[in-house]
Write an enzyme that holds these catalytic residues in place. Structure first.
Site, mmCIF file in Angstrom:
data_model
loop_
_atom_site.group_PDB
_atom_site.id
_atom_site.type_symbol
_atom_site.label_atom_id
_atom_site.label_comp_id
_atom_site.label_asym_id
_atom_site.label_seq_id
_atom_site.Cartn_x
_atom_site.Cartn_y
_atom_site.Cartn_z
ATOM 1 N N GLN A 23 0.237 -5.819 0.577
ATOM 2 C CA GLN A 23 0.047 -4.460 0.067
ATOM 3 C C GLN A 23 -1.001 -4.447 -1.047
ATOM 4 O OE1 GLN A 23 4.023 -2.268 -0.330
ATOM 5 N NE2 GLN A 23 4.680 -4.397 -0.170
ATOM 6 N N VAL A 71 -4.655 -4.978 -2.930
ATOM 7 C CA VAL A 71 -6.040 -4.722 -2.547
ATOM 8 C C VAL A 71 -6.991 -5.775 -3.121
ATOM 9 C CG1 VAL A 71 -5.672 -2.253 -2.222
ATOM 10 C CG2 VAL A 71 -6.357 -3.099 -4.482
ATOM 11 N N ASP A 72 -6.475 -6.719 -3.916
ATOM 12 C CA ASP A 72 -7.305 -7.810 -4.406
ATOM 13 C C ASP A 72 -7.470 -8.863 -3.317
ATOM 14 O OD1 ASP A 72 -5.157 -9.945 -4.647
ATOM 15 O OD2 ASP A 72 -4.317 -8.437 -5.999
ATOM 16 N N HIS A 75 -3.251 -1.839 2.560
ATOM 17 C CA HIS A 75 -3.679 -0.723 1.709
ATOM 18 C C HIS A 75 -5.157 -0.756 1.358
ATOM 19 C CE1 HIS A 75 0.791 -0.320 0.334
ATOM 20 N NE2 HIS A 75 0.578 0.152 1.548
ATOM 21 N N THR A 124 7.540 -7.587 -3.988
ATOM 22 C CA THR A 124 7.640 -6.165 -3.677
ATOM 23 C C THR A 124 9.104 -5.756 -3.669
ATOM 24 O OG1 THR A 124 7.303 -4.459 -1.976
ATOM 25 C CG2 THR A 124 7.498 -6.738 -1.205
#
Length: 233
Positions: free
Chosen positions: A86, A88-89, A104, A171
């Protein structure tokens, strides 16, 4: 070769110094989330959105993978590993993981605002107003914002269905549709959930929970999986 599927969230990146939305009072660096992570926010103030992601991108470029990322990359020596993240890096890739699905989006990519198939790698950290795609439209962050479809979800479900073991790390399993991946794991498949704030999961069969930080939990779980694999040989 056995297949390990990993669902990772913000908790694993937090240990590399990347702040999480969950732990910041509903604000991202002082911004309401819908102002910087929604199509409506983009249309109201694209300059604010661009600056927000420029700062996130600048931070991520200097971030270093932690031991959690590293032990997942090392699993590829003995298993077929797919990471569904999830985040974005690109810390999983920096650590050496070769098969990563970004649900994402990705900070280091940008895309056209009139043709979502036109996706580009960004050189550096800054995207500005006036930066255009080949069709002449403004480029935007290649991020899945609230209210948008998750285009990689079908690929993630397909990988999850094939798992011989499923790891969830960092998460709280509160964000959908990503959290729903757990329902696609077979009942007989072992599931390892690593997070300090675990939700109630009494209904999940063959579950092993580790209420601890990502780095500690992943070291424990990956050692267990490798040990179990050796005993079966």
């Amino acid at each position: 070769m056995k297949k390990i599927v990993v669902l990772s969230g913000a908790g694993i990146s937090a240990e590399s110094g990347i702040s999480t939305f969950r732990d910041s009072g509903g604000l991202w660096e002082g911004h309401e989330v819908m102002d910087v992570a929604s199509p409506e926010g983009w249309h109201r103030n694209p300059e604010l959105v661009l600056d927000f992601y420029n700062q996130r991108r600048k931070q991520a470029l200097s971030a270093i993978p932690n031991i959690g990322h590293t032990v997942l990359a090392e699993l590829e020596q003995d298993f077929q590993v797919t990471i569904i993240t999830q985040n974005v890096d690109n810390l999983h890739e920096k650590a050496g993981s070769s098969h990563v699905i970004h649900l994402h989006g990705e900070l280091q990519k940008v895309r056209s605002t009139i043709d979502e198939t036109l996706i580009y790698d960004l050189d550096g950290w800054e995207l500005k107003l006036g930066d255009l795609c080949e069709k002449g439209s403004q480029l935007r962050p290649h991020i899945v914002w609230f209210g948008e479809m998750v285009p990689m979800m079908d690929a993630a479900i397909a990988e999850t269905r094939r798992a011989d073991a499923f790891i969830v790390v960092g998460t709280s399993l509160m964000v959908y549709p990503a959290a729903g991946l757990l329902s696609f794991v077979g009942n007989a498949i072992p599931k390892y959930i690593i997070d300090p704030k675990l939700p109630p999961l009494d209904h999940v069969p063959n579950l092993h929970t580790f209420p601890m930080p990502a780095t500690v939990g992943l070291t424990t779980v990956c050692n267990k999986i490798k040990g179990d694999n050796l005993r079966k040989i």
